[in-house]
Design a protein around this motif. Structure first.
Motif, PDB file in Angstrom:
ATOM      1  N   MET A 178       0.815  -1.195   0.000  1.00  0.00           N
ATOM      2  CA  MET A 178       0.000   0.000   0.000  1.00  0.00           C
ATOM      3  C   MET A 178       0.854   1.252   0.000  1.00  0.00           C
ATOM      4  SD  MET A 178      -3.358  -0.455   2.252  1.00  0.00           S
ATOM      5  CE  MET A 178      -3.292  -2.215   2.296  1.00  0.00           C
ATOM      6  N   THR A 179       2.058   1.094   0.564  1.00  0.00           N
ATOM      7  CA  THR A 179       2.960   2.237   0.600  1.00  0.00           C
ATOM      8  C   THR A 179       3.341   2.656  -0.812  1.00  0.00           C
ATOM      9  OG1 THR A 179       3.901   0.847   2.274  1.00  0.00           O
ATOM     10  CG2 THR A 179       4.736   3.063   2.125  1.00  0.00           C
ATOM     11  N   THR A 180       3.519   1.659  -1.696  1.00  0.00           N
ATOM     12  CA  THR A 180       3.918   1.983  -3.061  1.00  0.00           C
ATOM     13  C   THR A 180       2.833   2.762  -3.760  1.00  0.00           C
ATOM     14  OG1 THR A 180       3.191  -0.219  -3.595  1.00  0.00           O
ATOM     15  CG2 THR A 180       5.561   0.153  -3.532  1.00  0.00           C
ATOM     16  N   ALA A 181       1.568   2.415  -3.478  1.00  0.00           N
ATOM     17  CA  ALA A 181       0.462   3.099  -4.134  1.00  0.00           C
ATOM     18  C   ALA A 181       0.476   4.581  -3.760  1.00  0.00           C
ATOM     19  CB  ALA A 181      -0.864   2.463  -3.743  1.00  0.00           C
ATOM     20  N   THR A 182       0.650   4.870  -2.478  1.00  0.00           N
ATOM     21  CA  THR A 182       0.657   6.267  -2.056  1.00  0.00           C
ATOM     22  C   THR A 182       1.864   6.982  -2.629  1.00  0.00           C
ATOM     23  OG1 THR A 182       1.624   5.449  -0.035  1.00  0.00           O
ATOM     24  CG2 THR A 182      -0.683   6.131   0.059  1.00  0.00           C
ATOM     25  N   ALA A 183       2.993   6.271  -2.734  1.00  0.00           N
ATOM     26  CA  ALA A 183       4.198   6.888  -3.272  1.00  0.00           C
ATOM     27  C   ALA A 183       3.971   7.268  -4.730  1.00  0.00           C
ATOM     28  CB  ALA A 183       5.380   5.939  -3.164  1.00  0.00           C
ATOM     29  N   ALA A 184       3.269   6.372  -5.471  1.00  0.00           N
ATOM     30  CA  ALA A 184       3.042   6.637  -6.877  1.00  0.00           C
ATOM     31  C   ALA A 184       2.161   7.868  -7.050  1.00  0.00           C
ATOM     32  CB  ALA A 184       2.397   5.430  -7.537  1.00  0.00           C
ATOM     33  N   VAL A 185       1.186   8.005  -6.145  1.00  0.00           N
ATOM     34  CA  VAL A 185       0.273   9.129  -6.265  1.00  0.00           C
ATOM     35  C   VAL A 185       0.998  10.442  -5.997  1.00  0.00           C
ATOM     36  CG1 VAL A 185      -1.738  10.229  -5.236  1.00  0.00           C
ATOM     37  CG2 VAL A 185      -1.774   7.798  -5.733  1.00  0.00           C
ATOM     38  N   SER A 186       1.913  10.418  -5.026  1.00  0.00           N
ATOM     39  CA  SER A 186       2.530  11.669  -4.610  1.00  0.00           C
ATOM     40  C   SER A 186       3.677  12.098  -5.531  1.00  0.00           C
ATOM     41  CB  SER A 186       3.043  11.540  -3.179  1.00  0.00           C
ATOM     42  OG  SER A 186       4.047  10.561  -3.150  1.00  0.00           O
ATOM     43  N   LEU A 187       4.010  11.252  -6.538  1.00  0.00           N
ATOM     44  CA  LEU A 187       5.079  11.648  -7.453  1.00  0.00           C
ATOM     45  C   LEU A 187       4.642  12.871  -8.253  1.00  0.00           C
ATOM     46  CD1 LEU A 187       6.498   8.381  -9.061  1.00  0.00           C
ATOM     47  CD2 LEU A 187       7.708  10.047  -7.698  1.00  0.00           C
ATOM     48  N   PRO A 188       5.559  13.789  -8.528  1.00  0.00           N
ATOM     49  CA  PRO A 188       5.192  14.955  -9.331  1.00  0.00           C
ATOM     50  C   PRO A 188       4.863  14.537 -10.756  1.00  0.00           C
ATOM     51  CG  PRO A 188       7.556  14.896  -8.939  1.00  0.00           C
ATOM     52  CD  PRO A 188       6.957  13.822  -8.101  1.00  0.00           C
ATOM     53  N   ARG A 189       3.793  15.119 -11.291  1.00  0.00           N
ATOM     54  CA  ARG A 189       3.390  14.800 -12.661  1.00  0.00           C
ATOM     55  C   ARG A 189       4.335  15.456 -13.651  1.00  0.00           C
ATOM     56  NH1 ARG A 189      -2.330  13.904 -11.889  1.00  0.00           N
ATOM     57  NH2 ARG A 189      -2.192  11.931 -10.798  1.00  0.00           N
ATOM     58  N   PRO A 190       4.901  14.693 -14.589  1.00  0.00           N
ATOM     59  CA  PRO A 190       5.751  15.313 -15.600  1.00  0.00           C
ATOM     60  C   PRO A 190       4.911  16.144 -16.553  1.00  0.00           C
ATOM     61  CG  PRO A 190       5.469  12.981 -16.046  1.00  0.00           C
ATOM     62  CD  PRO A 190       4.791  13.257 -14.742  1.00  0.00           C
ATOM     63  N   ARG A 191       5.498  17.250 -17.022  1.00  0.00           N
ATOM     64  CA  ARG A 191       4.764  18.122 -17.930  1.00  0.00           C
ATOM     65  C   ARG A 191       4.808  17.557 -19.344  1.00  0.00           C
ATOM     66  NH1 ARG A 191       7.745  23.263 -16.255  1.00  0.00           N
ATOM     67  NH2 ARG A 191       7.927  22.478 -14.151  1.00  0.00           N
ATOM     68  N   GLY A 192       3.949  18.076 -20.232  1.00  0.00           N
ATOM     69  CA  GLY A 192       4.004  17.660 -21.636  1.00  0.00           C
ATOM     70  C   GLY A 192       2.876  16.752 -22.030  1.00  0.00           C
ATOM     71  N   GLY A 193       1.741  16.854 -21.347  1.00  0.00           N
ATOM     72  CA  GLY A 193       0.560  16.115 -21.790  1.00  0.00           C
ATOM     73  C   GLY A 193       0.593  14.661 -21.402  1.00  0.00           C
ATOM     74  N   LEU A 194      -0.532  14.026 -21.596  1.00  0.00           N
ATOM     75  CA  LEU A 194      -0.703  12.647 -21.175  1.00  0.00           C
ATOM     76  C   LEU A 194       0.170  11.695 -21.991  1.00  0.00           C
ATOM     77  CD1 LEU A 194      -2.449  11.140 -19.102  1.00  0.00           C
ATOM     78  CD2 LEU A 194      -3.986  10.588 -20.975  1.00  0.00           C
ATOM     79  N   ALA A 195       0.181  11.897 -23.325  1.00  0.00           N
ATOM     80  CA  ALA A 195       0.943  10.997 -24.196  1.00  0.00           C
ATOM     81  C   ALA A 195       2.428  11.053 -23.846  1.00  0.00           C
ATOM     82  CB  ALA A 195       0.720  11.373 -25.659  1.00  0.00           C
ATOM     83  N   GLY A 196       2.910  12.281 -23.658  1.00  0.00           N
ATOM     84  CA  GLY A 196       4.310  12.450 -23.307  1.00  0.00           C
ATOM     85  C   GLY A 196       4.635  11.751 -22.001  1.00  0.00           C
ATOM     86  N   ALA A 197       3.738  11.902 -21.044  1.00  0.00           N
ATOM     87  CA  ALA A 197       3.941  11.284 -19.739  1.00  0.00           C
ATOM     88  C   ALA A 197       3.978   9.762 -19.875  1.00  0.00           C
ATOM     89  CB  ALA A 197       2.833  11.709 -18.789  1.00  0.00           C
ATOM     90  N   LEU A 198       3.074   9.271 -20.728  1.00  0.00           N
ATOM     91  CA  LEU A 198       2.981   7.827 -20.914  1.00  0.00           C
ATOM     92  C   LEU A 198       4.274   7.279 -21.508  1.00  0.00           C
ATOM     93  CD1 LEU A 198       0.493   6.070 -20.294  1.00  0.00           C
ATOM     94  CD2 LEU A 198       0.201   5.832 -22.766  1.00  0.00           C
ATOM     95  N   VAL A 199       4.732   7.945 -22.582  1.00  0.00           N
ATOM     96  CA  VAL A 199       5.960   7.501 -23.244  1.00  0.00           C
ATOM     97  C   VAL A 199       7.115   7.537 -22.260  1.00  0.00           C
ATOM     98  CG1 VAL A 199       7.675   8.100 -24.993  1.00  0.00           C
ATOM     99  CG2 VAL A 199       5.235   8.121 -25.565  1.00  0.00           C
ATOM    100  N   ARG A 200       7.183   8.665 -21.529  1.00  0.00           N
ATOM    101  CA  ARG A 200       8.279   8.804 -20.576  1.00  0.00           C
ATOM    102  C   ARG A 200       8.215   7.714 -19.502  1.00  0.00           C
ATOM    103  NH1 ARG A 200       8.576  14.813 -18.972  1.00  0.00           N
ATOM    104  NH2 ARG A 200       7.474  14.797 -20.943  1.00  0.00           N
ATOM    105  N   GLY A 201       6.975   7.448 -19.050  1.00  0.00           N
ATOM    106  CA  GLY A 201       6.807   6.425 -18.020  1.00  0.00           C
ATOM    107  C   GLY A 201       7.278   5.064 -18.507  1.00  0.00           C
ATOM    108  N   VAL A 202       6.852   4.709 -19.736  1.00  0.00           N
ATOM    109  CA  VAL A 202       7.240   3.413 -20.298  1.00  0.00           C
ATOM    110  C   VAL A 202       8.751   3.340 -20.440  1.00  0.00           C
ATOM    111  CG1 VAL A 202       7.161   1.994 -22.370  1.00  0.00           C
ATOM    112  CG2 VAL A 202       5.051   2.968 -21.457  1.00  0.00           C
ATOM    113  N   LEU A 203       9.324   4.440 -20.977  1.00  0.00           N
ATOM    114  CA  LEU A 203      10.778   4.471 -21.168  1.00  0.00           C
ATOM    115  C   LEU A 203      11.481   4.271 -19.835  1.00  0.00           C
ATOM    116  CD1 LEU A 203      11.722   7.270 -23.711  1.00  0.00           C
ATOM    117  CD2 LEU A 203      11.946   4.794 -23.917  1.00  0.00           C
ATOM    118  N   HIS A 204      11.021   5.056 -18.854  1.00  0.00           N
ATOM    119  CA  HIS A 204      11.655   5.023 -17.554  1.00  0.00           C
ATOM    120  C   HIS A 204      11.567   3.630 -16.927  1.00  0.00           C
ATOM    121  CE1 HIS A 204      12.904   8.634 -15.137  1.00  0.00           C
ATOM    122  NE2 HIS A 204      13.515   7.612 -14.614  1.00  0.00           N
TER     123      HIS A 204
END
Lengths: 283, 246
Positions: free
Chosen positions: A1-27
């Protein structure tokens, strides 16, 4: 459950949803891809017979298990003969230990006295390393599925049982008193108060039990005398020094473990939505 | 407990179950006590415990720094997560045949497997522990001009310590499972697992199998109790804080 809260509190990367998605997958997946690629190169260069390159493993997995007809999900006889019995044993063992563990756990959790009596035995049974009991079960049940399911149950039941008992014991006193005033029947009390408030604990126990049952499934099949299953395939490959097959089974087990855990987490998230919401409201 | 003991005793004595299948509890306990004076058996236990301790120590030495790294540098964490999620579900016992071919048998094969299996709970608990660190304390030290590593060691490690201890306790029982398990499978050499496995091959060896199992259970119990006690003692401030806060 700790991981879930950690994921929520991460700062959202800028550049729209698609950009975020690509970056997330890459990362997320790039390091893994690099690691696998590096492994591939390293194993090809060294050419060690003990470490086949990943591509080789994937190819071998395909020809080992997935050459069957399309209407059987491409599974061939080798797969249905070894993967399915293993999964069946594990599912049966886990299911039985979940039922027994939850029922007994609730019963024990609601009665302090019985719990106090049985606690020493349960603690002792819990700390016995499960593999040591496999020889005992071999003597008691003979070789085969019975023995394997019994050893899975004996190791998987403790985390569920003890967690459920713990959860059932710590039910809110106010809620129980309310149930008393409303004259709820025993079954209703269990259904509406005790089970819901013990659920988070039960799921924690189930997650532990899941990985234990996977371990015991493999272990009980590794022993001499088994005739099918993934563990049998492992020992069989070991006796022929067939390294690629050993690697195939290991990779498959990793994938299966990952899948099971993901499924259980998804179920848990669905079932426990109200729990999280309630906690958030309280804090 | 006494009732259960008597029940199994009666069952065994009354010959309802075949005597060689399930010997009466008293003979098992007597045999277990007898083994305590048997130098060969004690040697086996010592071998198993050596593998256990060595594996656990190496796992701590690897997993705690890794957990600190993953927990404190977000970029490393997201990068490593996919790899970790892929490696973690591989059941450690499935690696026994591979390790058997690669490393032979004995300590050289047991210890790496124990390290592999025992590292995960320590790693994850260290990461969870770092998640739980009080941000105000960290910021305070940061403003006083302490460097990142200093903050990590002074505040984060200290406040994550109870979590790490829980991880070590989980890892200790996993390490014992692996130590005995690899021994049972490898079939020769020495160790408590070997004792149990070879007894199960002898006709009428059930008594020894059960006595060995009683021993394994006792070892597990002792290890667990010692670690719980140590945890309570070392981290009294932590639990006091917890109950004070709630």
């Amino acid at each position: 459950m700790t991981t879930a809260t950690a994921a929520v509190s991460l700062p959202r990367p800028r550049g729209g949803l698609a950009g975020a998605l690509v970056r997330g997958v890459l990362h997320r997946w790039l390091p893994l891809a690099i690691l696998v690629a590096g492994w591939e190169v390293a194993t090809r260069i060294s050419g060690s017979p003990f470490f086949p390159p990943p591509w080789e493993i994937v190819r071998r997995m395909k020809e080992l298990w997935f050459t069957g007809p399309a209407d059987h999900l491409f599974l061939n006889g080798e797969a249905t003969g070894n993967i399915l019995p293993s999964l069946g044993r594990m599912a049966l063992g886990l299911l039985l230990s979940a039922i027994a563990g939850i029922v007994l756990g609730i019963a024990l959790g609601r009665s302090e006295q019985v719990l106090a009596y049985l606690n020493p035995i349960m603690q002792f049974a819990r700390v016995i390393p499960p593999p040591t009991l496999v020889p005992v079960f071999i003597v008691l049940f003979d070789l085969g599925t019975q023995m394997q399911v019994a050893s899975i149950i004996f190791s998987a039941i403790w985390p569920i049982l003890l967690n459920t008992a713990d959860g059932a014991r710590s039910v809110d006193q106010v809620q129980m008193a309310t149930a008393e005033t409303f004259r709820l029947s025993g079954a209703d009390r269990i259904r509406f108060i005790i089970v819901p408030s013990a659920l988070p604990k039960i799921f924690a126990g189930l997650r532990l039990a899941l990985s234990l049952s996977l371990i015991l499934m493999v272990f009980s099949e590794l022993l001499p005398g088994t005739t099918d299953g993934l563990g049998f395939e492992l020992t069989n490959a070991q006796s022929q020094s067939d390294m690629p097959t050993i690697w195939c089974v290991i990779v498959l087990l990793g994938v299966l473990g990952y899948l099971f855990n993901t499924i259980l987490l998804a179920v848990e998230r669905r079932v426990l939505t109200w729990h999280r919401a309630a906690r958030k409201a309280a804090s | 407990m006494a009732v259960l003991f008597l029940a199994s005793e009666a069952l065994g004595r009354a010959e309802i179950v075949d005597r060689s299948y399930l010997p009466p509890a008293s003979t098992v306990v007597a045999r277990a006590a007898e083994l305590f004076g048997d130098p060969d058996f004690l040697h086996n236990v010592r071998v198993t415990l050596t593998a256990w301790a060595l594996g656990l120590a190496i796992a701590i030495a690897i997993a705690v720094p890794l957990g600190l790294l993953f927990g404190s540098v977000p970029a490393v964490n997201t990068g490593a997560r996919a790899i970790v999620e892929f490696l973690r579900p591989i059941p450690s016992v499935a690696l026994i045949p591979l390790a058997g071919l690669l490393l032979g048998s004995g300590l050289g094969m047991e210890v790496p497997l124990i390290v592999y299996a025992a590292s995960w709970p320590i790693l994850f608990n260290t990461m969870y522990g770092l998640d739980d660190v009080d941000p105000t304390a960290k910021e305070t030290l940061r403003t006083f001009g302490f460097s990142r590593t200093q903050v990590l060691l002074r505040v984060s490690l200290r406040s994550a310590a109870p979590f790490i201890a829980t991880g070590v306790r989980l890892a200790a029982s996993i390490a014992l499972i692996l130590a005995v398990g690899t021994e049972i499978l490898s079939g020769f050499g020495e160790g408590l697992g070997i004792f149990i496995a070879s007894a199960s091959n002898v006709p009428d060896g059930t008594r020894d199998v059960l006595a060995g199992t009683v021993w394994a259970g006792c070892l597990g119990l002792i290890i667990d109790t010692v670690l719980v006690q140590a945890e309570n003692r070392m981290f009294r401030w932590h639990f006091a804080l917890r109950s004070g806060a709630s």
